[in-house]
Design an enzyme around this catalytic site. Structure first.
Site, PDB file in Angstrom:
ATOM      1  N   CYS A   8       0.702  -1.166   0.102  1.00 15.00           N
ATOM      2  CA  CYS A   8       0.085   0.007  -0.041  1.00 15.00           C
ATOM      3  C   CYS A   8       0.930   1.285   0.078  1.00 15.00           C
ATOM      4  O   CYS A   8       2.141   1.125   0.327  1.00 15.00           O
ATOM      5  CB  CYS A   8      -0.909  -0.016   1.320  1.00 15.00           C
ATOM      6  SG  CYS A   8      -2.056   1.524   1.475  1.00 15.00           S
ATOM      7  N   ASP A  13       0.561   3.791   1.755  1.00 10.69           N
ATOM      8  CA  ASP A  13       0.407   4.418   2.916  1.00 10.69           C
ATOM      9  C   ASP A  13       2.114   4.456   3.698  1.00 10.69           C
ATOM     10  O   ASP A  13       2.793   3.489   3.429  1.00 10.69           O
ATOM     11  CB  ASP A  13      -0.132   3.591   4.094  1.00 10.69           C
ATOM     12  CG  ASP A  13      -0.450   4.085   5.176  1.00 10.69           C
ATOM     13  OD1 ASP A  13       0.576   4.376   6.030  1.00 10.69           O
ATOM     14  OD2 ASP A  13      -1.561   4.219   5.658  1.00 10.69           O
ATOM     15  N   HIS A  18      -2.421  -4.106   4.770  1.00 12.48           N
ATOM     16  CA  HIS A  18      -1.995  -3.631   6.086  1.00 12.48           C
ATOM     17  C   HIS A  18      -3.199  -3.381   6.912  1.00 12.48           C
ATOM     18  O   HIS A  18      -4.224  -3.250   6.590  1.00 12.48           O
ATOM     19  CB  HIS A  18      -1.075  -2.623   6.092  1.00 12.48           C
ATOM     20  CG  HIS A  18      -1.543  -1.072   5.670  1.00 12.48           C
ATOM     21  ND1 HIS A  18      -2.002  -0.106   6.447  1.00 12.48           N
ATOM     22  CD2 HIS A  18      -1.844  -0.830   4.437  1.00 12.48           C
ATOM     23  CE1 HIS A  18      -2.700   0.716   5.831  1.00 12.48           C
ATOM     24  NE2 HIS A  18      -2.439   0.427   4.689  1.00 12.48           N
ATOM     25  N   CYS A  28      -6.118   0.167   6.691  1.00 11.71           N
ATOM     26  CA  CYS A  28      -5.935   0.729   5.466  1.00 11.71           C
ATOM     27  C   CYS A  28      -7.284   1.734   5.040  1.00 11.71           C
ATOM     28  O   CYS A  28      -8.188   1.308   4.910  1.00 11.71           O
ATOM     29  CB  CYS A  28      -5.743  -0.321   4.166  1.00 11.71           C
ATOM     30  SG  CYS A  28      -5.384   0.479   2.808  1.00 11.71           S
TER      31      CYS A  28
END
Lengths: 486, 486
Positions: free
Chosen positions: B146, B148, B214, B225
């Site tokens: 991801c 992130d 995640h 997420c």
């Protein structure tokens, strides 16, 4: 067909002698198709004028539908007609709607009937062409013409190649994207290694990239390539530079003697005659060293066929004495093909096209448009995002401001994304791209859009299936879904 | 190092026993690097506060430069300091300038010193890892975490892999672009055929695609997420679906039994512990069938090393009894590597990270950022155009509105495009993309930009040369050219 002596002074179509190598039947077939498609689009404005004149009569709706059925071949959306009595007929919406409906019918015809396919006995076509290309030493022919609508018929008309057997990627000024071409080269080589398609990797053939720039012989300083300020030398030099850049990218990025072959041609958009920058023994080309096929047309027109072919061969080798045998043969084929197109243009239009400037009917924005093999039908803005293509789109809108908006008619824009149906989620992504790009166009040209002077139709197509186009939405339809009409 | 019994109740860092397989030296080295980089960024705000307090003193400029040199390691731009007496110090510009200068120094250090490279005797590293990967049956490891920022350190820290030996492409929700991955697969296979890199095409190895979703173990409904609404099951299912889509795309698009292998893992961003969805004999994975490495950490921490490794092997095979031998060995390696990271986080932070939420210092937008291998340092919006990435960028700006703007500090945005220097024109295109994207960001967030609450630095880098970054322009610099400072 070689009737009479060479005419002096301006000639009319009927006076023109045909070239000995021109293929009359093929010319007639291609010409007929072009006329059919264009006349369908050309019929829209006069038909709507007639209908507009009737809008306050009592039996307006049925009379309008009669006329539309007869002249355009389809019925008009009832809601637009039904609303006419309240204020007046929404001609802008109606015009866009008719353009989109005509485009849709044209696409359906193209993908169902394959009107530009080979005919029986056309030995040079499709499979035949791929085989021929390989005997010339090439396994792929990747062509980048300028995105100008006057080159949209380059593959199938000007060069008379099978449109499915070559790759076409159009760019403003023919300045193709090197990264995109490298990616295509990688894919091509991988398929040769992995699947032996179109031939196995050990065959001594190469990837051939061809760039087609353009110019206007009768008005070189105004009707040439806009991206190069109508400067023919600049257009040729920029095309050559880009070709060399692509070759260098391949040579620098991949080992084991990886390289590609290059070819540069110019197109006179007034007469569809090409000039070929014949490569020398090392593949080198020069902006000022080319073979002018228009001249060759004149000098060979009245010879017998085998003598004419012989002269073409000579001319290619005289231009660049060391030219590789296979490259020379491909160029000879392109030249002979082009003679038919020159002949066809002369036969129909005389010395040059009547519409040497822009005369497109709609703008195409996105990725796809395989069916567009006709001259001056669509202004093509090849794009993934409006952000990257603002310049191309602005030019398109400017052209349509001249063609349509100043007459009060809208600029019809087809937003189209083709996808590979065998890849999961590909259709969803194409649909999302259509929507995103449509929104970006609406927002960039908000003023036109709000005044009804810009209409959008969203279209996707599975280019792996032999599928028709799929219309997703249309601002000219009552339910924002075009193609609901029968 | 196994001192004392298992603590019950919350533990502090000092109470924590280390895992038998944790690599203490590697942990110390990675930890030191992370602390060095982060403390440089963390020093900016307190230093600027001190300097701000001095701005009306007579020897302000020299005192400010003394502090800056001492605390930040560089001097501040003279023009900003010199203007302070007129109104007041432009703290927004100064903050952005310091962030960019720190980023630049961090990049220069990364590309010149290679601080995350292997050390002597690290047998599992670089060349060693590629060889190991091939013995497991894979010639490429392509990882999509991801986007992130809490997963930015996935490769080098969480999984302890050599960052140059794997491909990383981050996407919101780990929902990678299938077309992009297909293209990478094509390139990879071509290079195997053509150059025998990284191994020849007849070697029985495959391309392995790994997705890392995640979740947050301590606050699963809020700190998971964002792209999947903090729903762990949804995040895992979406990752698995995308993996299967990629596999299907390869199988449907290429013949001769073309396929790829897949692996799905989840990361607990509170503790950096992974869970591995071990594939079965057919490569099949399930959302609810996974091996929890946190549990394995607990049960194996105090065994002897060989017994712990044995238990890991058992656990992998118990999760999916038919798992292929090579895949199992790779998973064992990932698990053992992850134990070191879990151990390191425990040692430094106790039960979980203090910053389980966002704490980034700047936004990175574009393509590149190889140097970002640290957690929560940069919010990454991987993009070619703002038009396609509005959602990702909006999220980034929202995060920085919370982190910076509400305190009156700007959101610093690094616009970056890496390019392949051996491709002609590639740098020019990267420069043009930087400029286009910067303009689009300024226009989308015009309000913030005009208030000095959004600053942009434009950067390109030749990723084929071992080159430093090249700063093109910076809105925080007087001459709009950052990095003019010594």
């Amino acid at each position: 067909m070689r009737t009479g002596p060479k005419a002096s002074g301006p000639r009319t179509a009927s006076q023109i002698a045909h070239h000995v190598l021109a293929r009359a039947e093929e010319n007639a077939r291609l010409d007929r198709y072009e006329q059919d498609v264009k006349s369908a689009f050309d019929a829209i404005v006069p038909t709507l004028k007639r209908i507009s004149a009737l809008q306050h009569e009592t039996d307006f709706e049925s009379r309008a539908q009669d006329i539309a059925r007869r002249e355009l071949g389809f019925e008009l959306p009832e809601d637009i007609l039904a609303d006419a009595w309240v204020e007046r007929l929404d001609m802008r919406r109606l015009h866009a709607w008719c353009t989109f409906a005509t485009y849709r019918r044209f696409c359906d015809d193209f993908f169902s009937r394959d009107p530009l396919a080979a005919e029986e006995g056309d030995r040079h076509f499709n499979g035949g062409f791929e085989g021929f290309l390989q005997t010339c030493g090439f396994h792929t022919l990747d062509i980048s013409p300028c995105a100008d609508g006057r080159l949209a018929h380059l593959i199938r008309y000007v060069l008379r190649l099978p449109h499915r057997a070559v790759r076409r990627k159009s760019y403003a000024g023919a300045l193709f994207d090197i990264d995109d071409s490298v990616q295509k080269w990688v894919e091509t080589e991988m398929l040769r290694f992995r699947s032996g398609r179109p031939n196995t990797a050990d065959a001594p053939t190469r990837y051939l990239k061809l760039v087609a720039y353009h110019f206007s012989s009768s008005d070189p300083e105004h009707e040439g390539c806009a991206a190069h300020g109508s400067d023919t030398t600049k257009a040729a030099a920029a095309g050559l530079e880009r070709l060399l850049g692509f070759q260098q990218a391949i040579e620098n990025s991949f080992c084991c003697g990886a390289s590609i072959d290059l070819l540069l041609i110019g197109v006179d958009t007034d007469r569809d005659a090409i000039r070929v920058h014949v490569p020398d023994a090392e593949g080198g080309m020069a902006v000022d060293r080319y073979l002018d096929v228009m001249e060759l047309y004149e000098t060979t027109a009245r010879l017998d066929a085998s003598r004419a072919r012989h002269d073409i061969q000579d001319a290619v080798r005289q231009t660049s004495p060391g030219v590789a045998e296979g490259m020379a043969r491909l160029i000879e084929r392109l030249i002979e093909n082009n003679l038919s197109q020159i002949d066809s243009v002369r036969g129909r239009h005389g010395e040059r096209y009547a519409d040497i400037g822009h005369a497109e009917h709609f703008i195409g924005a996105g990725v796809g448009f395989e069916e567009i093999q006709l001259r001056n039908l669509m202004y093509f803005a090849y794009l993934d995002t409006v952000e990257e293509a603002t310049q191309d789109l602005d030019v398109g809108i400017r052209i349509f401001t001249g063609l349509n908006v100043r007459r009060g008619l809208p600029a019809p824009v087809v937003v189209r994304f083709d996808y590979h149906g065998q890849v999961p989620g590909a259709r969803d992504r194409a649909v999302a791209r259509c929507r995103r790009v449509s929104e970006a166009i609406k927002s960039r040209y908000a003023d036109l859009f709000e005044r009804g002077l810009l209409h959008l139709m969203q279209v996707v197509r599975d280019c792996n299936a032999d599928a028709p186009i799929e219309v997703l939405a249309c601002t000219a339809s009552a339910d924002a879904k075009a193609g609901g009409h029968r």
